[in-house]
Each structure stands twice: as C-alpha cells, then as structure tokens.
Design an enzyme around this catalytic site. Structure first.
Site, PDB file in Angstrom:
ATOM      1  N   TYR A 198       0.818  -1.208   0.000  1.00  0.00           N
ATOM      2  CA  TYR A 198       0.000   0.000   0.000  1.00  0.00           C
ATOM      3  C   TYR A 198       0.858   1.267   0.000  1.00  0.00           C
ATOM      4  O   TYR A 198       0.403   2.327  -0.419  1.00  0.00           O
ATOM      5  CB  TYR A 198      -0.905   0.035   1.233  1.00  0.00           C
ATOM      6  CG  TYR A 198      -2.248  -0.634   1.056  1.00  0.00           C
ATOM      7  CD1 TYR A 198      -2.345  -1.963   0.666  1.00  0.00           C
ATOM      8  CD2 TYR A 198      -3.425   0.068   1.283  1.00  0.00           C
ATOM      9  CE1 TYR A 198      -3.575  -2.579   0.525  1.00  0.00           C
ATOM     10  CE2 TYR A 198      -4.665  -0.538   1.146  1.00  0.00           C
ATOM     11  CZ  TYR A 198      -4.729  -1.864   0.760  1.00  0.00           C
ATOM     12  OH  TYR A 198      -5.957  -2.460   0.621  1.00  0.00           O
TER      13      TYR A 198
ATOM     14  N   LYS B  13       3.316 -15.252   1.648  1.00  0.00           N
ATOM     15  CA  LYS B  13       3.616 -16.105   0.499  1.00  0.00           C
ATOM     16  C   LYS B  13       5.132 -16.285   0.456  1.00  0.00           C
ATOM     17  O   LYS B  13       5.810 -15.818  -0.473  1.00  0.00           O
ATOM     18  CB  LYS B  13       3.095 -15.471  -0.792  1.00  0.00           C
ATOM     19  CG  LYS B  13       1.589 -15.467  -0.920  1.00  0.00           C
ATOM     20  CD  LYS B  13       1.023 -16.767  -1.484  1.00  0.00           C
ATOM     21  CE  LYS B  13       1.366 -16.952  -2.947  1.00  0.00           C
ATOM     22  NZ  LYS B  13       0.901 -18.272  -3.429  1.00  0.00           N
TER      23      LYS B  13
ATOM     24  N   ASP C 275      -6.261  -7.272   3.798  1.00  0.00           N
ATOM     25  CA  ASP C 275      -7.411  -6.622   3.171  1.00  0.00           C
ATOM     26  C   ASP C 275      -8.334  -7.687   2.571  1.00  0.00           C
ATOM     27  O   ASP C 275      -9.544  -7.684   2.797  1.00  0.00           O
ATOM     28  CB  ASP C 275      -6.908  -5.653   2.092  1.00  0.00           C
ATOM     29  CG  ASP C 275      -8.041  -4.867   1.456  1.00  0.00           C
ATOM     30  OD1 ASP C 275      -8.954  -4.449   2.196  1.00  0.00           O
ATOM     31  OD2 ASP C 275      -8.007  -4.679   0.228  1.00  0.00           O
TER      32      ASP C 275
ATOM     33  N   ASP D  44     -12.067  -9.392   4.282  1.00  0.00           N
ATOM     34  CA  ASP D  44     -13.359  -9.344   3.592  1.00  0.00           C
ATOM     35  C   ASP D  44     -13.962 -10.745   3.502  1.00  0.00           C
ATOM     36  O   ASP D  44     -15.168 -10.930   3.692  1.00  0.00           O
ATOM     37  CB  ASP D  44     -13.219  -8.761   2.173  1.00  0.00           C
ATOM     38  CG  ASP D  44     -13.563  -7.279   2.128  1.00  0.00           C
ATOM     39  OD1 ASP D  44     -13.346  -6.592   3.148  1.00  0.00           O
ATOM     40  OD2 ASP D  44     -14.048  -6.814   1.072  1.00  0.00           O
TER      41      ASP D  44
ATOM     42  N   ASP E  28      -2.677 -18.051   0.273  1.00  0.00           N
ATOM     43  CA  ASP E  28      -3.715 -18.640  -0.587  1.00  0.00           C
ATOM     44  C   ASP E  28      -4.333 -19.867   0.084  1.00  0.00           C
ATOM     45  O   ASP E  28      -5.555 -20.042   0.098  1.00  0.00           O
ATOM     46  CB  ASP E  28      -3.159 -18.970  -1.989  1.00  0.00           C
ATOM     47  CG  ASP E  28      -1.914 -19.842  -1.959  1.00  0.00           C
ATOM     48  OD1 ASP E  28      -1.273 -19.965  -0.886  1.00  0.00           O
ATOM     49  OD2 ASP E  28      -1.561 -20.413  -3.017  1.00  0.00           O
TER      50      ASP E  28
HETATM   51  C1  IPM Z   1     -10.388  -1.487   3.962  1.00  0.00           C
HETATM   52  C2  IPM Z   1     -10.668  -0.822   2.659  1.00  0.00           C
HETATM   53  C3  IPM Z   1      -9.548   0.171   2.381  1.00  0.00           C
HETATM   54  C4  IPM Z   1      -8.279  -0.611   2.169  1.00  0.00           C
HETATM   55  C5  IPM Z   1      -9.795   1.156   1.234  1.00  0.00           C
HETATM   56  C6  IPM Z   1     -11.088   1.921   1.405  1.00  0.00           C
HETATM   57  C7  IPM Z   1      -8.653   2.092   1.066  1.00  0.00           C
HETATM   58  O1  IPM Z   1     -10.832  -1.758   1.659  1.00  0.00           O
HETATM   59  O2  IPM Z   1     -10.269  -0.788   4.976  1.00  0.00           O
HETATM   60  O3  IPM Z   1     -10.291  -2.725   3.980  1.00  0.00           O
HETATM   61  O4  IPM Z   1      -8.012  -1.121   1.063  1.00  0.00           O
HETATM   62  O5  IPM Z   1      -7.527  -0.755   3.131  1.00  0.00           O
HETATM   63 MG    MG Z   2     -10.854  -3.780   2.330  1.00  0.00          MG
END
Ligand code: IPM
Ligand code: MG
Length: 368
Positions: free
Chosen positions: A142, A192, A249, A253, A225
């Site tokens: 990032y 990884k 990230d 999710d 993975d």
């Molecule tokens: C998160 C989001 C952020 C990220 C975005 C909004 C920059 O997806 O907090 O997981 O990628 O970190």
């Molecule tokens: Mg995210």
C-alpha cells in the site's frame, strides 16, 4: 482524569446515518454510566473534498493526532470515481492510518448465533465462530516505493512495491501474540514465503518474536492462498491470524462474509501508546460507504456501533462496558430485529437504521 476526547468523522454514503446511531449510544453512556466523552465532528473523504478540495485537511489531521480516539464512518462513492488519485476519498483514510502510524488493524469475525443462517457457508461451519485478523496497516504494498505509472519504451508500466522492515513485522507480530494471550492463545501467520522475499522475512521474524518473547503461544504459518481456502473450509481452526496489509485486506473481507453480513463487523486500528498510555487509535466499520442505499435509512448501524464497543475496550479500558454493548447487540438480534441487509426469514419486516439504533439503546437500558 480529564474527559476522554473523541473525533467523529462520519464521512460519505451511509457513514453519517450509521454514525448518528453511534451518537445515541455514546450519549447513553454519558447519561446512564457516567462515561462522558468530549466529542467533536469533522469531515473526511468525498465530503471533505467537496468543501475543501482535499479528502482530509491538515487541521483535521492535527485534531486526529490529539484526540484519544477517532471514530470513522466510511468514505467514497461513485461521484468521486473520476477524481485524481491524489485526492480520492480513500486517500484521506490512508493518510490518517499512515500519519497516526496505526500499524495493527484488528478485524474480528464473529458469527452471532441468530445470524448463522445468513452465512453462505453451512451453519455448523460458522456457528460460534470467533476469530481475529490482525492486519498490518501502514506498510507493505500500500505504501512501498517505488510506485506509480511510468513510461517504458512505447508502453506504460504500473508499479507497486511490497516492502517490510524487520521492525515493522516485529511490532505487528507482538500485537497478534498479545491478543492471542487474551483469547485462545493461537496465532497463524500468513504470507507467500514460497514466492516473495518479503514473505520469507515475514515468516522468519514472526517465528523469532515468538521464540524469544511468546513461546507459550501456539504459532503456525500458512501460505496466504491456502489460508484463504482454510478460512472457507473450516474457519474455526483459527484464533488470531496475523498477515500483511494486502493479504489482510482480502482475507478480512472473506472472513467478514463468513459471518453473514458485512454490515456487522467492526475494526480497530491501533498504534503506539501516547503520553497518557492510550494507544493511538481509529475505529471504523469494515463495510464501505454503500452509496446505493445511502440516505434511505436502510443501512445497518451495528458494525459502527460495535466499533465504538472496541473503542471502549481498547482505548478506554472499559472492557465490561464493551461487553455490555456487545450483549445488547446480541440481544436485539436474538429478538429478531433486522435491518434490510439481514432479511431472509419468512415474515420479517426490516427496521430502519434509526430503529435499530433505538432497539440497541433500549437493550442497554434493559441491561441496567
Ligand atoms: C479497507 C478498505 C480500504 C483498504 C480502502 C477503502 C482504502 O478496503 O479498509 O479494507 O483497502 O484498506
Ligand atoms: Mg478492504
């Protein structure tokens, strides 16, 4: 001690409407538990861009550095899709994370029993699930340099750099081990190392921190993975997962969806202790700004409310009050109160964002 300070940044989309419900909860703690907060509100994201031409002003950044905790709603929306990269709403959030040096992002994935049937996985795979992903948040791909889109001969090349120093890995590993000691004492580290040098270093350093400082915690390593696959196959094998910024990230999710709704999950981003002993901290729901439902009173405020519960626990040493708030949420869900994202059962009418907030405040009242 002086009144703790909170900076509230509702942001864009559903951010303001879910944050309005958090304000009710904050007010309840002031009125009923003698826990007053000195609250200020400001802009971040697209709304800050609309007013100031930047997604986060220097003044707001300075305020964030001074308060005991920042509470953020969500940023972004289609209106801002074509803005220059440097002023996109997300840059405001990334600046907060980077300049406050919030290196440890705690993302719990907890499945409320009343919602186990909302998961895309079978009930017995997710019922009772309670795992914590610790995502490194201020380094890695990032932020690594070089980055950019460059001309190379007659075509362009897009470059981002994955970069981790030993000390960056050490500090987030410590956060994960400390948390594990307060939970089920297990950490799984994901990278990884089979294809990335940064992954080799990550694995080595996590192992070293473990051996030297946390030998009592059970540590395992997994390629990210395979970790993604195991998260979907049998998530209850995990307690704490520690991983880098990008893998975290993605994995968070995926983990979020196991619990049935992204509208339920809070997060805490913590940095080093400040002078008063509290960590630098920002709390935000894992979900985004959901522009498609913004302003309609349909959003689920629970993730944002649970983010405040995390603030009570990690910034304000109010673990018992955090438990109370989490129990209130659990009770409301067990009673069948549902926002529109949680529909599925026959004959249930959804409540609005503010009705959900009111139900949680009523459950708090009932807890006294
Ligand atoms: C998160 C989001 C952020 C990220 C975005 C909004 C920059 O997806 O907090 O997981 O990628 O970190
Ligand atoms: Mg995210």
């Amino acid at each position: 001690m002086s009144t703790p300070t909170l900076l509230i940044l509702p942001g864009d989309g559903i951010g303001p409407e879910v944050m309005a419900e958090v304000r009710k909860v904050i007010d309840w703690y002031g009125a009923r538990r003698g826990l007053a907060f000195d609250v200020t509100e400001d802009l971040v994201g697209g709304c800050a861009y609309d007013k100031h031409g930047v997604p986060l002003t220097d003044e707001t950044m300075a305020k964030a550095q001074e308060v005991d905790a920042v509470l953020l709603g969500a940023v972004g929306g289609p209106k801002y899709d074509n803005l220059d990269f440097s002023v996109k709403p997300e840059r405001g959030l990334l600046r907060l994370r980077k300049e406050m040096d919030l290196f440890a992002n705690l993302r719990p994935a907890q499945c409320f029993d009343a919602l186990a049937d909302f998961s895309s996985l079978k009930r017995d795979v997710v019922a009772g699930l309670d795992i914590m992903i610790v995502r490194e948040l201020t380094s890695g791909i990032y932020f690594g340099e070089p980055r950019g889109i460059f001309q190379e001969g007659n075509e362009r090349v897009g470059i981002n750099t994955q970069r981790y120093t030993e000390s960056e890995i050490e500090r987030v590993a410590r956060s994960a081990f400390e948390l594990a000691r307060k939970r089920n004492n297990k950490v799984c580290s994901m990278e990884k190392a089979n294809v990335m040098e940064s992954g080799i270093l990550w694995r080595e350093v996590v192992q070293k921190v473990h051996d030297e400082e946390y030998p009592d915690v059970e540590l395992s390593h997994m390629y990210a993975d395979a970790g993604a696959m195991q998260l979907c196959r049998w998530p209850k094998q995990f307690d704490v997962i520690v991983t880098d910024n990008l893998f975290g990230d993605l994995l968070s999710d995926a983990a979020a969806m196991l619990t049935g709704s992204l509208g339920m999950l809070p997060s805490a981003s913590l940095g080093a202790p400040m002078e008063n002993g509290r960590p630098k901290a920002l709390y935000e729901p894992v979900h985004g700004s959901a522009p498609d439902i913004a302003g309609q009173g349909k959003a689920n405020p629970i993730a944002c409310i649970l983010s405040f519960a995390m603030a009570l626990r990690y910034s304000f040493d109010q673990g018992a009050e955090a438990d109370r708030l989490e129990a209130a949420v659990e009770k409301v869900l067990a009673d069948g109160v549902r926002t529109a994202d949680l529909l599925g059962e026959e004959g249930v009418t959804p409540v609005s964002t503010s009705e959900m907030g009111d139900a949680i405040v009523a459950a708090l009242d009932a807890s006294l």
